[in-house]
Write a protein that holds these residues in place. Structure first.
Motif, PDB file in Angstrom:
ATOM      1  N   UNK A   1      -4.787  13.633  -4.477  1.00 29.86           N
ATOM      2  CA  UNK A   1      -5.072  15.060  -4.367  1.00 29.86           C
ATOM      3  C   UNK A   1      -5.293  15.733  -5.726  1.00 29.86           C
ATOM      4  N   UNK A   2      -5.080  14.965  -6.796  1.00 27.05           N
ATOM      5  CA  UNK A   2      -5.311  15.456  -8.164  1.00 27.05           C
ATOM      6  C   UNK A   2      -6.027  14.343  -8.910  1.00 27.05           C
ATOM      7  N   UNK A   3      -6.630  14.640 -10.079  1.00 30.52           N
ATOM      8  CA  UNK A   3      -7.313  13.561 -10.818  1.00 30.52           C
ATOM      9  C   UNK A   3      -6.366  12.392 -11.095  1.00 30.52           C
ATOM     10  N   UNK A   4      -6.897  11.203 -11.063  1.00 27.45           N
ATOM     11  CA  UNK A   4      -6.098   9.981 -11.320  1.00 27.45           C
ATOM     12  C   UNK A   4      -6.804   9.140 -12.373  1.00 27.45           C
ATOM     13  N   UNK A   5      -6.066   8.809 -13.428  1.00 29.34           N
ATOM     14  CA  UNK A   5      -6.610   7.963 -14.496  1.00 29.34           C
ATOM     15  C   UNK A   5      -5.477   7.129 -15.071  1.00 29.34           C
ATOM     16  N   UNK A   6      -5.797   6.333 -16.081  1.00 20.99           N
ATOM     17  CA  UNK A   6      -4.765   5.531 -16.742  1.00 20.99           C
ATOM     18  C   UNK A   6      -3.647   6.438 -17.274  1.00 20.99           C
ATOM     19  N   UNK A   7      -4.062   7.623 -17.748  1.00 18.44           N
ATOM     20  CA  UNK A   7      -3.113   8.515 -18.433  1.00 18.44           C
ATOM     21  C   UNK A   7      -2.021   9.023 -17.500  1.00 18.44           C
ATOM     22  N   UNK A   8      -2.338   9.211 -16.215  1.00 14.96           N
ATOM     23  CA  UNK A   8      -1.321   9.801 -15.328  1.00 14.96           C
ATOM     24  C   UNK A   8      -0.993   8.913 -14.134  1.00 14.96           C
ATOM     25  N   UNK A   9      -1.313   7.619 -14.250  1.00 17.07           N
ATOM     26  CA  UNK A   9      -1.085   6.704 -13.123  1.00 17.07           C
ATOM     27  C   UNK A   9       0.374   6.701 -12.666  1.00 17.07           C
ATOM     28  N   UNK A  10       1.320   6.723 -13.616  1.00 19.89           N
ATOM     29  CA  UNK A  10       2.740   6.633 -13.229  1.00 19.89           C
ATOM     30  C   UNK A  10       3.178   7.829 -12.390  1.00 19.89           C
ATOM     31  N   UNK A  11       2.613   8.985 -12.671  1.00 19.39           N
ATOM     32  CA  UNK A  11       2.921  10.167 -11.857  1.00 19.39           C
ATOM     33  C   UNK A  11       2.477   9.957 -10.420  1.00 19.39           C
TER      34      UNK A  11
ATOM     35  N   UNK B   1       2.075   7.033  -9.042  1.00 15.48           N
ATOM     36  CA  UNK B   1       2.878   5.935  -8.501  1.00 15.48           C
ATOM     37  C   UNK B   1       4.200   6.450  -7.945  1.00 15.48           C
ATOM     38  N   UNK B   2       4.899   7.252  -8.735  1.00 18.24           N
ATOM     39  CA  UNK B   2       6.248   7.690  -8.366  1.00 18.24           C
ATOM     40  C   UNK B   2       6.231   8.773  -7.285  1.00 18.24           C
ATOM     41  N   UNK B   3       5.237   9.660  -7.337  1.00 21.36           N
ATOM     42  CA  UNK B   3       5.266  10.802  -6.412  1.00 21.36           C
ATOM     43  C   UNK B   3       4.243  10.717  -5.283  1.00 21.36           C
ATOM     44  N   UNK B   4       3.341   9.737  -5.339  1.00 23.33           N
ATOM     45  CA  UNK B   4       2.327   9.653  -4.287  1.00 23.33           C
ATOM     46  C   UNK B   4       2.272   8.283  -3.632  1.00 23.33           C
ATOM     47  N   UNK B   5       2.025   7.264  -4.443  1.00 15.99           N
ATOM     48  CA  UNK B   5       1.847   5.924  -3.873  1.00 15.99           C
ATOM     49  C   UNK B   5       3.096   5.418  -3.173  1.00 15.99           C
ATOM     50  N   UNK B   6       4.256   5.892  -3.618  1.00 13.98           N
ATOM     51  CA  UNK B   6       5.508   5.451  -3.023  1.00 13.98           C
ATOM     52  C   UNK B   6       5.542   5.788  -1.522  1.00 13.98           C
ATOM     53  N   UNK B   7       4.799   6.803  -1.112  1.00  9.78           N
ATOM     54  CA  UNK B   7       4.753   7.170   0.308  1.00  9.78           C
ATOM     55  C   UNK B   7       3.459   6.735   0.994  1.00  9.78           C
ATOM     56  N   UNK B   8       2.594   6.041   0.271  1.00  9.44           N
ATOM     57  CA  UNK B   8       1.323   5.605   0.869  1.00  9.44           C
ATOM     58  C   UNK B   8       1.560   4.366   1.739  1.00  9.44           C
ATOM     59  N   UNK B   9       0.719   4.199   2.740  1.00  8.19           N
ATOM     60  CA  UNK B   9       0.850   3.048   3.643  1.00  8.19           C
ATOM     61  C   UNK B   9      -0.025   1.900   3.143  1.00  8.19           C
ATOM     62  N   UNK B  10       0.536   0.710   3.185  1.00 11.27           N
ATOM     63  CA  UNK B  10      -0.257  -0.461   2.815  1.00 11.27           C
ATOM     64  C   UNK B  10      -1.164  -0.813   4.004  1.00 11.27           C
ATOM     65  N   UNK B  11      -2.438  -0.964   3.720  1.00 15.89           N
ATOM     66  CA  UNK B  11      -3.418  -1.262   4.773  1.00 15.89           C
ATOM     67  C   UNK B  11      -3.763  -2.747   4.807  1.00 15.89           C
ATOM     68  N   UNK B  12      -3.905  -3.342   3.614  1.00 17.58           N
ATOM     69  CA  UNK B  12      -4.369  -4.724   3.520  1.00 17.58           C
ATOM     70  C   UNK B  12      -3.581  -5.453   2.437  1.00 17.58           C
ATOM     71  N   UNK B  13      -3.153  -6.666   2.739  1.00 19.12           N
ATOM     72  CA  UNK B  13      -2.409  -7.479   1.767  1.00 19.12           C
ATOM     73  C   UNK B  13      -3.098  -8.830   1.619  1.00 19.12           C
TER      74      UNK B  13
END
Ligand SMILES: [Zn+2]
Length: 442
Positions: free
Chosen positions: A379-389, A391-403
């Motif tokens: 929902x906000x720009x994503x780059x190398x510079x802010x990936x950890x943000x 990861x911690x606040x968004x991806x942690x709640x994302x659903x895995x679709x394919x492994x």
């Protein structure tokens, strides 16, 4: 055998993390053949099967460096008597009965349940620690079979303890270590040991001798509770790490799980010997044993990884738990933002490399094709510079679709392809109450 995972956001991780929008990962057999712009990859690899990843983010598969598959059937089980009031009681009333109550088929099903959970959470590599004293000999083989059928990678070991007949546990490790040898990058072996307070000097020395001869490490719980430290001080007049170090358990291949109750000098031993520590924040909180001095360990240069200790198989959740725990424990909102992701993304990859001899945790040409593909529209720009943000606040709640592991698609569009999820769960529900009955009689 070639696939194009295309139109996603690729996060390569590795030393030079790159975030590439509208990107494709091409896999060929077990390895990554190319990474780059989707249109260009389509032109260069027109014959590869296309898997659309639009609205998704493509990461390297996650690694769990301490798990207990065998704990599965304890889920939802009633525990008779008063609630356990401390860690040793938790072991005596729960885990030392669960492992003894496991029958042959339970071992396979207990592994298959968490393997499915791993795939559902994008976890492709696990370092497991197994115990089943009533069904000990040969018990690592059905787990190996389950891992291979699941299509994942796992390092396996059997928990030696003097509370059971230690010699049999040592023999099971020895047998499996010899069978696996240097490993094939998918299955590896370690020498499994319970903890200092259930192991005599003689037992530890025998374990260390076998591990050394085979060139594998020891996988042992260390100072998880204050009771382990107190036992070592009372019986051997040494803190736990010092005792284990004197007996030869430390070293770059060895994993010391937890290390909650250790002092400064023990940390120095861990650092100077290159011994691996694995932190399991959810488990430590669940057992109310204390807080691993994570920031001090990292400052001293100890390689600290992240595990679940059987609590689950979701490594992103575990990472966020570490992030929150160490902020609170240190009462400092400046810490753990870098450290918690470091455990999961860099350190677990370094630990897996030592155990499996393969480079995981990075998307790059020539590396193993292990991928976790999650639904994620930033929902906000994503780059190398802010990936950890993210990861911690968004991806942690994302659903895995394919492994994907070793280039094979284990789950696609949230459908597990490598195992019959429904049959496994149904059979496990059938056998678990029988296991609970046997446990009641112990
Ligand atoms: Zn454990």
């Amino acid at each position: 055998m070639a696939n194009r995972f295309e139109n996603g956001i690729v996060v390569t991780l590795g030393e030079k993390n790159r975030v590439i929008w509208n990107a494709t990962v091409v896999t060929d057999g077990e390895r990554i053949a190319a990474v780059g712009d989707s249109a260009e990859m389509k032109r260069l690899f027109p014959d590869a099967a296309a898997v659309d990843c639009s609205g998704k983010i493509i990461l390297p598969g996650f690694i769990c460096t301490h798990h207990h598959f065998y704990s599965t059937m304890a889920r939802g089980m009633g525990i008779p008597g008063e609630p356990a009031s401390n860690f040793v009681e938790i072991l005596e009333r729960l885990w030392w009965k669960v492992d003894r109550a496991l029958a042959e088929e339970d071992i396979t099903l207990s592994a298959q349940g968490p393997l499915i959970d791993c795939i559902r959470n994008g976890t492709t590599t696990v370092i497991d620690h197994h115990a089943s004293p009533s069904m000990r000999d040969g018990s690592l083989d059905p787990i190996e079979t389950a891992v291979r059928q699941a299509g994942m990678r796992a390092s396996l070991c059997y928990e030696v303890s003097d509370r059971n007949e230690a010699g049999g546990g040592i023999a099971e490790n020895k047998r499996f270590i010899q069978k696996v040898g240097k490993g094939d990058g998918q299955i590896a072996a370690m020498m499994g040991m319970h903890a200092s307070f259930t192991l005599s000097d003689a037992t530890i020395e025998e374990c260390v001798g076998i591990a050394r001869d085979a060139g594998v490490g020891c996988h042992i719980h260390v100072a998880e509770d204050a009771a382990d430290r107190e036992d070592s001080l009372a019986k051997y007049h040494l803190p736990t790490v010092n005792r284990l170090h004197n007996l030869g358990v430390t070293g770059e291949q060895s994993i010391f799980v937890h290390c909650v109750h250790i002092d400064e000098s023990e940390m120095d031993i861990l650092a100077s010997t290159g011994t691996i520590v694995v932190h399991n924040p959810e488990s430590n909180m669940n057992n109310a044993v204390g807080v691993t001095p994570l920031l001090s360990l990292l400052k001293k240069g100890v390689l600290v990884g992240l595990g679940t200790d059987g609590m689950g198989s979701d490594m992103l959740a575990q990472m966020r738990c570490a992030y929150l725990l160490h902020r609170l424990a240190n009462r400092d909102p400046r810490v753990a933002f870098l450290e918690a992701p470091q455990l999961l993304l860099q350190n677990n990859a370094a630990i897996a490399r030592r155990q499996f001899g393969v480079r995981l945790g990075e998307i790059a040409v020539g590396l193993p094709a292990d991928l976790a593909i999650l639904d994620y529209r930033p929902p906000t720009p994503l780059s190398e510079a802010n990936f950890l943000g993210h990861l911690i606040f968004g991806l942690v709640d994302a659903t895995v679709d394919t492994t994907v592991c070793k280039g094979k698609i284990l789950m696609q569009s949230k459908q597990i392809l490598s195992m019959d999820e429904e049959r496994i769960a149904a059979r496990s529900r059938e056998l678990a109450p029988r296991m609970w009955k046997r446990l009641e009689a112990l």
